[in-house]
Design a protein around this motif. Sequence first.
Motif, PDB file in Angstrom:
ATOM      1  N   GLY A 464       0.923  -1.378   0.026  1.00 48.65           N
ATOM      2  CA  GLY A 464       0.007   0.056  -0.013  1.00 48.65           C
ATOM      3  C   GLY A 464       0.975   1.125  -0.138  1.00 48.65           C
ATOM      4  O   GLY A 464       1.879   1.404   0.826  1.00 48.65           O
ATOM      5  N   ASP A 465       0.557   2.172  -0.672  1.00 52.97           N
ATOM      6  CA  ASP A 465       1.232   3.534  -0.653  1.00 52.97           C
ATOM      7  C   ASP A 465       0.278   4.607  -0.912  1.00 52.97           C
ATOM      8  O   ASP A 465       0.714   5.858  -0.810  1.00 52.97           O
ATOM      9  N   ARG A 466      -0.987   4.314  -0.811  1.00 52.83           N
ATOM     10  CA  ARG A 466      -1.905   5.713  -0.962  1.00 52.83           C
ATOM     11  C   ARG A 466      -3.116   5.316  -0.192  1.00 52.83           C
ATOM     12  O   ARG A 466      -3.567   4.153   0.108  1.00 52.83           O
ATOM     13  N   HIS A 488     -19.325   3.904  -2.145  1.00 54.63           N
ATOM     14  CA  HIS A 488     -19.792   5.061  -2.830  1.00 54.63           C
ATOM     15  C   HIS A 488     -19.320   6.440  -2.547  1.00 54.63           C
ATOM     16  O   HIS A 488     -18.195   6.577  -1.926  1.00 54.63           O
ATOM     17  N   GLU A 489     -19.899   7.361  -3.103  1.00 52.42           N
ATOM     18  CA  GLU A 489     -19.293   8.807  -2.896  1.00 52.42           C
ATOM     19  C   GLU A 489     -19.183   8.944  -1.393  1.00 52.42           C
ATOM     20  O   GLU A 489     -20.065   9.197  -0.586  1.00 52.42           O
ATOM     21  N   GLY A 490     -18.036   9.495  -1.094  1.00 50.60           N
ATOM     22  CA  GLY A 490     -17.762  10.122   0.279  1.00 50.60           C
ATOM     23  C   GLY A 490     -16.879   8.804   0.915  1.00 50.60           C
ATOM     24  O   GLY A 490     -16.521   9.271   2.130  1.00 50.60           O
ATOM     25  N   ASP A 491     -17.055   7.598   0.608  1.00 55.61           N
ATOM     26  CA  ASP A 491     -16.328   6.466   1.498  1.00 55.61           C
ATOM     27  C   ASP A 491     -15.011   6.473   1.216  1.00 55.61           C
ATOM     28  O   ASP A 491     -14.527   7.266   0.179  1.00 55.61           O
ATOM     29  N   HIS A 492     -14.099   5.753   1.994  1.00 57.73           N
ATOM     30  CA  HIS A 492     -12.669   6.122   1.718  1.00 57.73           C
ATOM     31  C   HIS A 492     -12.243   4.391   1.701  1.00 57.73           C
ATOM     32  O   HIS A 492     -12.769   3.636   2.509  1.00 57.73           O
ATOM     33  N   PHE A 493     -11.144   4.238   1.712  1.00 55.84           N
ATOM     34  CA  PHE A 493     -10.493   3.042   1.565  1.00 55.84           C
ATOM     35  C   PHE A 493      -8.757   3.070   1.486  1.00 55.84           C
ATOM     36  O   PHE A 493      -8.327   4.207   0.878  1.00 55.84           O
ATOM     37  N   GLY A 494      -8.037   2.115   1.855  1.00 57.78           N
ATOM     38  CA  GLY A 494      -6.750   2.199   1.727  1.00 57.78           C
ATOM     39  C   GLY A 494      -6.008   2.562   3.002  1.00 57.78           C
ATOM     40  O   GLY A 494      -4.778   2.200   3.019  1.00 57.78           O
ATOM     41  N   GLU A 495      -6.586   2.748   4.334  1.00 55.32           N
ATOM     42  CA  GLU A 495      -5.814   3.108   5.322  1.00 55.32           C
ATOM     43  C   GLU A 495      -5.207   1.777   6.238  1.00 55.32           C
ATOM     44  O   GLU A 495      -4.293   2.148   6.595  1.00 55.32           O
ATOM     45  N   ILE A 496      -5.886   0.555   5.953  1.00 58.35           N
ATOM     46  CA  ILE A 496      -5.090  -0.478   6.735  1.00 58.35           C
ATOM     47  C   ILE A 496      -3.787  -0.894   6.377  1.00 58.35           C
ATOM     48  O   ILE A 496      -2.995  -0.959   7.372  1.00 58.35           O
ATOM     49  N   ALA A 497      -3.537  -0.603   5.262  1.00 55.61           N
ATOM     50  CA  ALA A 497      -2.093  -1.232   4.917  1.00 55.61           C
ATOM     51  C   ALA A 497      -1.182  -0.214   5.282  1.00 55.61           C
ATOM     52  O   ALA A 497       0.002  -0.260   5.555  1.00 55.61           O
ATOM     53  N   LEU A 498      -1.582   1.028   5.249  1.00 61.90           N
ATOM     54  CA  LEU A 498      -0.678   2.236   5.556  1.00 61.90           C
ATOM     55  C   LEU A 498      -0.645   2.280   7.292  1.00 61.90           C
ATOM     56  O   LEU A 498       0.641   2.562   7.700  1.00 61.90           O
ATOM     57  N   GLU A 500      -0.980  -0.104   9.509  1.00 59.76           N
ATOM     58  CA  GLU A 500      -0.434  -1.464   9.952  1.00 59.76           C
ATOM     59  C   GLU A 500       0.682  -1.979   9.339  1.00 59.76           C
ATOM     60  O   GLU A 500       1.043  -2.930   9.807  1.00 59.76           O
ATOM     61  N   ASP A 501       1.068  -1.373   8.332  1.00 60.78           N
ATOM     62  CA  ASP A 501       2.071  -1.690   7.586  1.00 60.78           C
ATOM     63  C   ASP A 501       2.132  -3.217   6.979  1.00 60.78           C
ATOM     64  O   ASP A 501       2.949  -3.901   7.331  1.00 60.78           O
ATOM     65  N   VAL A 502       0.839  -3.596   6.410  1.00 61.90           N
ATOM     66  CA  VAL A 502       0.761  -4.709   5.974  1.00 61.90           C
ATOM     67  C   VAL A 502       0.431  -4.862   4.415  1.00 61.90           C
ATOM     68  O   VAL A 502      -0.119  -3.687   3.684  1.00 61.90           O
ATOM     69  N   PRO A 503       0.485  -5.852   3.699  1.00 64.07           N
ATOM     70  CA  PRO A 503       0.029  -5.737   2.252  1.00 64.07           C
ATOM     71  C   PRO A 503      -1.579  -5.336   2.338  1.00 64.07           C
ATOM     72  O   PRO A 503      -2.178  -5.536   3.391  1.00 64.07           O
ATOM     73  N   ARG A 504      -2.119  -5.231   1.009  1.00 69.51           N
ATOM     74  CA  ARG A 504      -3.491  -4.672   0.776  1.00 69.51           C
ATOM     75  C   ARG A 504      -4.112  -6.103   1.190  1.00 69.51           C
ATOM     76  O   ARG A 504      -3.869  -7.092   0.973  1.00 69.51           O
ATOM     77  N   THR A 505      -5.212  -5.800   2.037  1.00 70.76           N
ATOM     78  CA  THR A 505      -5.937  -6.765   2.551  1.00 70.76           C
ATOM     79  C   THR A 505      -7.349  -7.256   1.793  1.00 70.76           C
ATOM     80  O   THR A 505      -7.945  -8.075   1.821  1.00 70.76           O
ATOM     81  N   ALA A 506      -7.507  -6.355   0.589  1.00 70.30           N
ATOM     82  CA  ALA A 506      -8.662  -6.373  -0.218  1.00 70.30           C
ATOM     83  C   ALA A 506      -8.551  -5.807  -1.624  1.00 70.30           C
ATOM     84  O   ALA A 506      -7.554  -5.063  -1.618  1.00 70.30           O
ATOM     85  N   THR A 507      -9.048  -6.266  -2.428  1.00 69.40           N
ATOM     86  CA  THR A 507      -9.153  -5.505  -3.885  1.00 69.40           C
ATOM     87  C   THR A 507     -10.285  -4.670  -4.059  1.00 69.40           C
ATOM     88  O   THR A 507     -11.417  -4.910  -3.537  1.00 69.40           O
ATOM     89  N   VAL A 508     -10.200  -3.381  -4.707  1.00 69.75           N
ATOM     90  CA  VAL A 508     -11.055  -2.426  -4.923  1.00 69.75           C
ATOM     91  C   VAL A 508     -11.275  -2.106  -6.059  1.00 69.75           C
ATOM     92  O   VAL A 508     -10.307  -1.868  -6.907  1.00 69.75           O
ATOM     93  N   ARG A 509     -12.403  -2.403  -6.836  1.00 69.68           N
ATOM     94  CA  ARG A 509     -12.459  -2.376  -8.197  1.00 69.68           C
ATOM     95  C   ARG A 509     -13.908  -1.389  -8.563  1.00 69.68           C
ATOM     96  O   ARG A 509     -14.825  -1.538  -7.947  1.00 69.68           O
ATOM     97  N   ALA A 510     -13.705  -0.532  -9.470  1.00 68.15           N
ATOM     98  CA  ALA A 510     -14.748   0.410 -10.082  1.00 68.15           C
ATOM     99  C   ALA A 510     -15.766  -0.332 -10.706  1.00 68.15           C
ATOM    100  O   ALA A 510     -15.523  -1.150 -11.591  1.00 68.15           O
ATOM    101  N   ARG A 511     -17.050  -0.264 -10.389  1.00 64.00           N
ATOM    102  CA  ARG A 511     -18.291  -0.804 -10.905  1.00 64.00           C
ATOM    103  C   ARG A 511     -18.843   0.175 -12.151  1.00 64.00           C
ATOM    104  O   ARG A 511     -19.457  -0.362 -13.053  1.00 64.00           O
ATOM    105  N   THR A 512     -18.515   1.328 -11.872  1.00 64.00           N
ATOM    106  CA  THR A 512     -18.923   2.368 -12.751  1.00 64.00           C
ATOM    107  C   THR A 512     -17.838   3.386 -13.026  1.00 64.00           C
ATOM    108  O   THR A 512     -17.021   3.375 -12.372  1.00 64.00           O
ATOM    109  N   ASP A 513     -18.016   4.189 -14.191  1.00 65.85           N
ATOM    110  CA  ASP A 513     -17.072   5.390 -14.112  1.00 65.85           C
ATOM    111  C   ASP A 513     -17.304   6.299 -12.714  1.00 65.85           C
ATOM    112  O   ASP A 513     -18.199   6.601 -12.670  1.00 65.85           O
TER     113      ASP A 513
END
Length: 554
Positions: A464-466, A488-498, A500-513
């Motif tokens: 994780g870097d962001r 959805h809009e306003g939600d956040h993700f990516g903080e656990i890896a930063l 706890e200094d661990v690899p990403r624990t999940a994949t986040v994929r865009a369902r829409t533009d």
Amino acid sequence: MNWVLLRIGPPFAALHGVVGNRGLRRAELAFLAFSAAEAATWVAILVYAYDRGGTAETGLVGLLLLVPAGIVAPVAAALGDRYRRERVLLIGYAAQTVAVIATAVAMLTDLSAVVVYGLAIVAMASMTTARPGHHSLIPNLARTPDEMTAGNSVSSLAEGLGATLGTAAAAGLLVVWDAGIVYAVMGGVLAVATVLMIGVRSERVRAPQDRLRPWTLALETFEGLATIARSSGPRLLVAIAALLTITWGAFDVLLVTIGIEVLGIGEGGVGALQTAAGVGTLLGAAGSVALVGRRSLLPAVLVAALVLGGTVAATGFAQSTTVALVSVVGAGVGLALLDVTGRTLLQRVVDDAVLTRMFGAIEALWMAGVGIGAALAAAMVGPLGLDWTLAIFGATVPLFSLLAFRGLRRVDRAAVVPERQLALLGAIEMFAPLPRTDLERVARQLDLLPVRAGDVVIQEGEVGDRFYVIDAGTFEVEAGARPIAQLHEGDHFGEIALLEDVPRTATVRARTDGAVWALDQEEFLTTITGLPQAATAAHAVSAERRRAGSDRHR
């Protein structure tokens, strides 16, 4: 009519917010009381010195008061960057109360002048904690950027009004009593300021990294000043502030020459000119409320510089009292507008961690600059004449501002409030406790990344870097190739890896533009771990998501 309402709407709403903000309201009232006490005690101690030794002793005492205060100001200001600012300000007002009352007792009991002057020096030095502490506290108490700008306008108005009331009170008391009574009354006024600050509390808590040692404040002061010196934007604004103080110091001392030698209106007329300058600062402070809601402050800075410079120069060429009074009022307006705009820009672009020290440096510059300006004016007026001396001083600030236009434009662009990013960050639990200045700084660090349906933003198992905040679109969270949540809009993700200094624990994929705002790891960790409430909130979110398994996307 509708256009007028649109223009006055934001300033009125922001002023209403200042009045409705309990902490900000009490801080502004305390600052008003302080400003009155500062002005009154300054008049009283100079009168006391004049009665004892005439002009020579008055000048010496003025120097003895300003030099130690100028040295103490940036060092004492370091406390405001180390501990809770409202508490430091409260202790400062309490110290001023004690020192001023002690000076009053020394005067009223006819103790030696050495004791009186020593206590007065302590009182003046303690007063240097007020202005830097107050101005750096405003961003921590304001709930919106517009409220911060309005708070600066109210502070300028409170300072001008307080100085006017304090000077008038000192003049009235000195007619009937003496300097000791002035100090006693102002000790009571400062006690009121102290009581008002008891009810003020900001959300900013910055735990000190180490114990306070005798040399700690000096080192932190040096570090803060070095940080400012390395930053081109703050350095440029502080340079303008320094030139402003020199110009005003020269202008203030030459008003005496204008009143007595040029206009022939005597000492009473000099008082009228100085009162006109005070009226101008009050008008400028009141007018600065119109700046609330404006994205760019650069035009206001340039206009204020030109108004100040033009009216200072015009005063030197004035041949009538009316023209001189109008020019002096204009100079006061320019001074107040530059003060408010410059302070607001500094609050927006300077790191909150050194903000009080920055204002402490300006406090010291003001004391030194007034003395330097007065000395330069005295040296220049003989060979150049009054008119050309004021013309040179009047041209200094606007000429420097025009030459530094590109740099000021960069500062102004950096200070534009990122409303969208602020709204998104402010709604996130871990960012909500941040001081307004820190939140704005982080908001400016966000990068907007457009995404298309099907794009993978983060991949499970990667480093994780962001940190990410969703601006628009719908995103699916997958852990072990199994969908576990939608964002959805306003939600956040990516903080656990930063965190706890661990690899990403999940994949986040865009369902829409859509689009996401990205914050680099270093900026994220520096911001979150630098404030205990933010760090606690961030780790709580991380732990809860791990426990629930509903959003394992870091």
